[in-house]
Design an enzyme around this catalytic site. Sequence first.
Site, PDB file in Angstrom:
ATOM      1  N   SER A   1       4.498   2.720   7.780  1.00 21.86           N
ATOM      2  CA  SER A   1       4.256   1.560   6.914  1.00 21.86           C
ATOM      3  C   SER A   1       5.518   1.143   6.178  1.00 21.86           C
ATOM      4  CB  SER A   1       3.190   1.899   5.869  1.00 21.86           C
ATOM      5  OG  SER A   1       1.907   1.784   6.400  1.00 21.86           O
TER       6      SER A   1
ATOM      7  N   ASP B   1       0.411  -7.668   1.594  1.00 25.97           N
ATOM      8  CA  ASP B   1       0.755  -6.257   1.722  1.00 25.97           C
ATOM      9  C   ASP B   1       2.273  -6.038   1.682  1.00 25.97           C
ATOM     10  OD1 ASP B   1       0.311  -3.536   1.914  1.00 25.97           O
ATOM     11  OD2 ASP B   1       0.228  -3.530   4.100  1.00 25.97           O
TER      12      ASP B   1
ATOM     13  N   HIS C   1       0.815  -1.222   0.000  1.00 24.64           N
ATOM     14  CA  HIS C   1       0.000   0.000   0.000  1.00 24.64           C
ATOM     15  C   HIS C   1       0.845   1.267   0.000  1.00 24.64           C
ATOM     16  CE1 HIS C   1       0.340  -0.317   4.507  1.00 24.64           C
ATOM     17  NE2 HIS C   1       0.330   1.006   4.414  1.00 24.64           N
TER      18      HIS C   1
END
Length: 383
Positions: free
Chosen positions: A238, A160, A127
């Site tokens: 992230s 992810d 992402h």
Amino acid sequence: MVESSNSPTPGFGNVPTKPSWERKKKRKSTPISAVVVISLIFGGGAGAAFGYLAADFSNGVSNDTADVSQVNKPTPVPINPATETVSQIVQNVRPSVVSIKAEGNSGSGTGSGFIFREDGYVVTNNHVAAPALNGGELTVYLEDKTAFRAELVGRNASYDLAVLKINATGLKPLKIGDSNAINVGDLTVAFGSPLGLTGTVTSGIVSALNRPVTAGGQDDQSFISAIQTDAAINPGNSGGPLVNGQAEVIGVNSAIATLGLGAQSGSIGLGFAIPINQTQRIVTEIINTGKSSTPIAGISIDSTFRGVGARIAEVVSDGPAASTDIKVGDIVTKINGELVEDSTELIVAIRRNNPGDTIVLTVKNEAGNEREVSVVLGSREEG
């Protein structure tokens, strides 16, 4: 393939029929444990979107009598005390942590990553890289602020994960740990660039293991058997590394839980990381081939089922489960002897395995009779 066969997004426990913030507005007082949102921790710029999932933990308490001796207990793992102080860990790890900027037609944002190989391969979240798809631009910044244009080598939305490549050599890769050798209570240190603040370090402990987490949208949904930590993780973290007391990476920071108050908020001590053992397989496949494989069982799950377990909605005709006696309407209650509470737990447990592994499902038919079924997992290619 194991997926929901209906439109609601599977999650922790039951999927609410309305967003959590709507239910919260109708009550003057709501227990914190009742409304939680799982958010991807991408530092968004203009137009960036955050994936989220409403999670309702207020499922009630059973009055049934249970034999606790039959409850599955995790296999003990030897305790490995930290061999370095947090300051020593920071000095060893921070040179291998990078900041990432992704820009594209769908928006822009910032995230984090870490050096996987000395010849320029960088690991981050899918992402984080996603806004740069279809002609966008990725930029990787080293600790000394040196900027490199990055190439997207490959990605796996189901886990992810994404791999980037920069034109550099002589970089310092992180030491890889063993996410199967950690215990609840072990030291954790999280690195990244929350809110664009590069070089940020926070510390905590492993709060839980194998936590089923799902985040993202319908097209890019990830199911993670996560390491939970109370080390502060915020938007922009992230893709950054979560390391142990030996300065070894044990996970990739991916998501946080918030209280579902509308706008994305910061850390409340509930952060989630993708275990490095799963990460290493996916990343190695991407580096070698540009693609990676996701294990599948060849069944679809009924997301409207509200009982304990996961009810089979479809057995794919040419899938791995087609050669077994699994039938539509059967309820999966265990996988490899571990209890299955809902569809998300089943999907996450399957994805802890590799394609070609054999799993044993305990299934219950409509008459309530249980049996064990072995399934050799197939694979779905992602790139």
